[in-house]
Structures are given as C-alpha cells and as structure tokens.
Design an enzyme around this catalytic site. Structure first.
Site, short mmCIF file in Angstrom:
data_model
loop_
_atom_site.label_atom_id
_atom_site.label_comp_id
_atom_site.label_asym_id
_atom_site.label_seq_id
_atom_site.Cartn_x
_atom_site.Cartn_y
_atom_site.Cartn_z
N GLY A 236 57.48 112.04 -22.04
CA GLY A 236 57.02 111.22 -21.09
C GLY A 236 55.80 111.78 -20.29
N ASN B 268 62.67 106.51 -11.04
CA ASN B 268 63.59 107.55 -11.37
C ASN B 268 64.45 108.04 -10.18
OD1 ASN B 268 60.65 108.12 -10.70
ND2 ASN B 268 61.42 110.52 -10.56
N GLN C 85 62.55 105.94 -17.41
CA GLN C 85 63.75 105.86 -16.76
C GLN C 85 64.62 104.61 -17.40
OE1 GLN C 85 65.98 107.50 -14.29
NE2 GLN C 85 64.44 109.05 -14.94
N SER D 286 60.50 108.74 -22.88
CA SER D 286 60.85 109.94 -23.34
C SER D 286 62.45 109.92 -23.76
CB SER D 286 60.76 110.68 -22.13
OG SER D 286 61.35 112.05 -22.18
N GLY D 287 62.62 110.67 -25.05
CA GLY D 287 63.88 110.89 -25.76
C GLY D 287 65.09 111.44 -24.90
N HIS D 288 64.90 112.28 -24.20
CA HIS D 288 65.93 113.03 -23.38
C HIS D 288 66.52 112.30 -22.36
CE1 HIS D 288 64.37 114.96 -19.70
NE2 HIS D 288 63.03 114.93 -20.52
N THR E 115 51.14 118.56 -36.04
CA THR E 115 52.18 118.33 -36.93
C THR E 115 53.10 117.68 -36.30
OG1 THR E 115 51.49 120.26 -37.98
CG2 THR E 115 53.70 119.64 -38.44
N CYS F 24 62.35 116.91 -10.48
CA CYS F 24 61.32 117.58 -10.60
C CYS F 24 60.75 117.94 -9.10
CB CYS F 24 60.03 116.65 -11.06
SG CYS F 24 60.77 115.52 -12.43
C1 LIG Z 1 61.72 112.18 -16.66
C2 LIG Z 1 60.37 111.27 -16.53
C3 LIG Z 1 58.90 111.41 -16.70
C4 LIG Z 1 58.63 112.90 -17.61
O1 LIG Z 1 59.30 112.61 -18.85
P1 LIG Z 1 59.53 114.34 -19.79
O2 LIG Z 1 59.68 113.50 -21.33
O3 LIG Z 1 60.30 115.03 -19.06
O4 LIG Z 1 58.08 114.81 -19.73
C5 LIG Z 1 57.93 110.71 -16.51
N1 LIG Z 1 58.40 109.68 -15.62
C6 LIG Z 1 59.48 109.36 -15.08
C7 LIG Z 1 59.73 107.97 -14.53
C8 LIG Z 1 60.69 110.02 -15.65
O5 LIG Z 1 61.79 110.03 -14.99
#
Ligand SMILES: *Cc1c(COP(=O)(O)O)cnc(C)c1O
Length: 381
Positions: free
Chosen positions: A74, A156, A184, A204-206, A242, A330
């Site tokens: 993200g 978030n 989110q 973002s994947g996680h 890559t 964060c």
């Molecule tokens: C977690 C988050 C990000 C950052 O994503 P990462 O993959 O952890 O760098 C950006 N924006 C929002 C709203 C998020 O919750």
C-alpha cells in the site's frame, strides 16, 4: 503465554496468512523459481502464475487484468500516485495543486509533504466529528490547477467509509484524476471500481490475509501515470523490478478466499463488535464511539475510555491475552496523538484514552467470553 491462546483484535494493522494463500504460494517458494521474464519453462510457469493472480485480483474489484500493477504494498502504491502525478504535471507544465484529506494514512500524507516541499500546493480536506469527509468541502477546494484528488475509501483508525462515489463523480465531471486508498477495504467489503467511478486505487495483500510486502495499484485504462520505479520492462513498462511471484500468487489466492468468506467473517465481526461495545458501555458509561458503526467497515471499533490510559490498557490486555491497538499501528511509538482523532475533534487527553479494536478473519463467536473476562478485569470494580 502461548500464542494460540491470544485473541487477536488488530486486523486493521495486519492479518495472518490465509491457508489458501499459503498453499498457493508453496510451489513458488520451493520448486518454481524461474524469473517470469525468462523464456524457458521455469520462467513461463512463473509468468502464468502471475497472469492467473492478476485475473483473480481484477475479478475482485471489477476491473480489467491489464489495469492492475503489482507493487510492494500500500505504501508504494500511495507514493507512486502522489509523487509521480506531481512529477508528471511538472514535466507537462500542468497545475500544481493536489487535494487530499486530514485523516489519510501517512503513506499519503508524508508523500504530499514531500511534493509540497518541491513547490506543490496541497489542500487537506477536514472531516466531520464522525471522521467523514464532506462532498461540499471537496467541491469548494477544487481549482483550475488541481491535478489530482486522493481520498481514502475507509479510514484505518475508525473504519468510517467515505463518500467516494459522489466525490469521484465531481472530479470526473471536471476531468481531474481521482485516487482512493482502499487498503482497509479490499477483501472486506464488495468493491467495484466502475461503481465507485475512481481512476486509481491502492491495495495491500497483508490486510486481507495475503502476505506482507505485496500490493497493487489499479490504474484505469487511459489514466496517465508514469512509472515510479525505473528499470526493466516488467508490469507493461510501468513498474520495474523482478516480480514477487510467490507474493503475487498468495495475494491473488487470498483475495479470492476473502471474497468467498467475506459475508461469514463480517457477520462474526459485527456480532463480536456489538457485544464488545455492550460490555465496554456497561463498564465505562461515558465511553465515546469514534466514527460511525452504521456506515463503517464491519470490523472496526474505535472507542475513547475517558480516564484510562491507552498504552497502559494495551499492556494489561496483552497480559490477559487480548491484542488491541491505540489508534493506528503506524502511529504507535510516537508521542503525537492520532491525527485522525484530532481531526475529528477529540482532545489530546481523549486521544490518549482511545483504543482501536479490529475484528476479522481469526475471530470466532466464542471469543466474546475471553473479551468479556479481560475487560471486566481491566475496567471492573
Ligand atoms: C496499511 C495501510 C497502508 C500501508 O500499506 P502497507 O502495505 O502496509 O505498506 C496504507 N493505507 C492504509 C489505509 C492502510 O491501512
């Protein structure tokens, strides 16, 4: 205490890897390691895996596969949009005004600060007391020289969903590109980029059961945005480097899984959230709910417990097997109060007494028993 006895209530910070994603990734972590750009079979297998994952992603939010660009997460997607839009405009001698909002993630806010230092003019939209942007504020902020509007889909910290559809429509009528940070939201609520009417979207994947360090930027066909990373010809010349093949495969599988289990997981989250709020209210009658539960993400519960220190509560809850957070992960470790809470009008003291609980994929209906015990021990007489 054994990890498995913990109740994890911080899904907004990150999520564990879904087993479907883990299984899908395994071959690409063990046997299939070919560079997707190589012409022999090992490379072709990697390339094919990326193609399938791209299709899974595209299906997940109603776009075309060729509109997806894989990034490292993200943060990179957000940096790409802000910094490169600014740079492109400078090269084309276009405008130098960007609109974003006060409650954006730091990946957006700090990128905006970076381009502001290079001469860009940034307008930060305020939010209301429920942490929602107002369409009228955007309307008033738009200028002749506005080159980009970037506003998040769901916050978030509070989970509040923003009026993106209306705001994107406003920008579309004026031909201004609209980006939304949907990190989110992807995998948690149904998303269709055409319904939303946006031009770019970060994910973002996680945050939905995929691996860490992988994400994507959706760029609508026809939207101009030059590459952020220079190098090879990967991602149709728009994102060099890559490819993180296993990560991409895991994220695709995780999104497919998240979308099929979404309704079920959200139902549990909503129930646990309602029950937890009931327990917290009974123990702390002057509690304040930050955000909007009716028009928010299903898993977020952000509460101010006046007179209680968030950091102390987090440490005590940890002892009792509950993982929660203060505001956003964060922001933890920084002495500054959450910028989201202050933007919505919370005082410094209130911000210091605020917890964010975020329910999600690891939770079970029976978790409420341990949640109940922990909060009674923390806040009871
Ligand atoms: C977690 C988050 C990000 C950052 O994503 P990462 O993959 O952890 O760098 C950006 N924006 C929002 C709203 C998020 O919750």
């Amino acid at each position: 205490m054994d990890q498995t006895t913990y109740i994890y209530l911080d899904h907004a910070a990150t999520t564990p890897l879904r087993s479907t994603a883990k299984e899908a990734m395994r071959p690409y972590e063990e046997a299939i390691f070919g560079n997707p750009s190589s012409l022999y079979r090992g490379g072709i297998l990697s390339k094919k895996a990326i193609r399938i994952a791209r299709e899974q992603m595209a299906e997940g939010f109603g776009c075309m596969p060729e509109e997806i660009f894989f990034t490292s997460g993200g943060t990179e997607s957000d940096n790409w949009v802000i910094k490169q839009s600014a740079r492109d405009s400078r090269i084309n001698q276009g405008g130098c005004h960007i609109i974003t909002g006060a409650i954006e993630h730091h990946a957006i806010l700090h990128s905006c600060e970076a381009v502001a230092a290079e001469g860009f003019d940034i307008t930060y939209l305020p939010c209301d007391e429920k942490s929602c942007y107002r369409v009228s504020d955007l309307e008033a902020a738009l200028r002749e020289d506005t080159i980009l509007v970037s506003l998040m889909l769901g916050n978030n910290e509070t989970g509040a969903l923003q009026p993106i559809q209306e705001m994107a429509a406003l920008c579309r009528r004026r031909g201004i590109p609209f980006h939304t940070d949907a990190v989110q939201c992807v995998g948690h609520i149904p998303i269709d980029v055409n319904d939303l009417g946006i031009d770019m979207l970060s994910l973002s994947g996680h945050k939905f059961g995929g691996p860490k360090g992988i994400g994507a930027l959706y760029i609508r066909k026809g939207t101009e945005l030059s590459p952020f990373m220079d190098g090879g010809a990967q991602e149709r010349l728009r994102r060099a480097g890559t490819e993180n093949v296993a990560g991409i495969v895991g994220m695709g599988a995780a999104l497919t899984d998240a979308l099929t289990t979404m309704e079920y997981e959200n139902k549990i989250s909503r129930t646990l959230r309602r029950q937890t709020l009931y327990i917290l209210r009974s123990l702390c009658p002057d509690l304040i709910v930050n955000g909007t539960l009716d028009h928010g993400l299903p898993g977020h519960l952000n509460v101010t417990l006046p007179g209680h220190d968030a950091e102390e509560m987090i440490l005590q809850l940890d002892q009792m097997g509950l993982y929660v957070s203060a505001g956003s992960a964060c922001a933890t470790g920084s002495p500054e109060p959450s910028h989201v809470l202050t933007a919505m009008g919370r005082s410094y003291m209130e911000a210091q007494s605020t917890l964010r609980l975020s329910f999600g994929m690891t939770n079970k209906a029976t978790d409420i028993e341990q949640i109940d015990r922990a909060f009674h021990a923390l806040l009871g007489e």
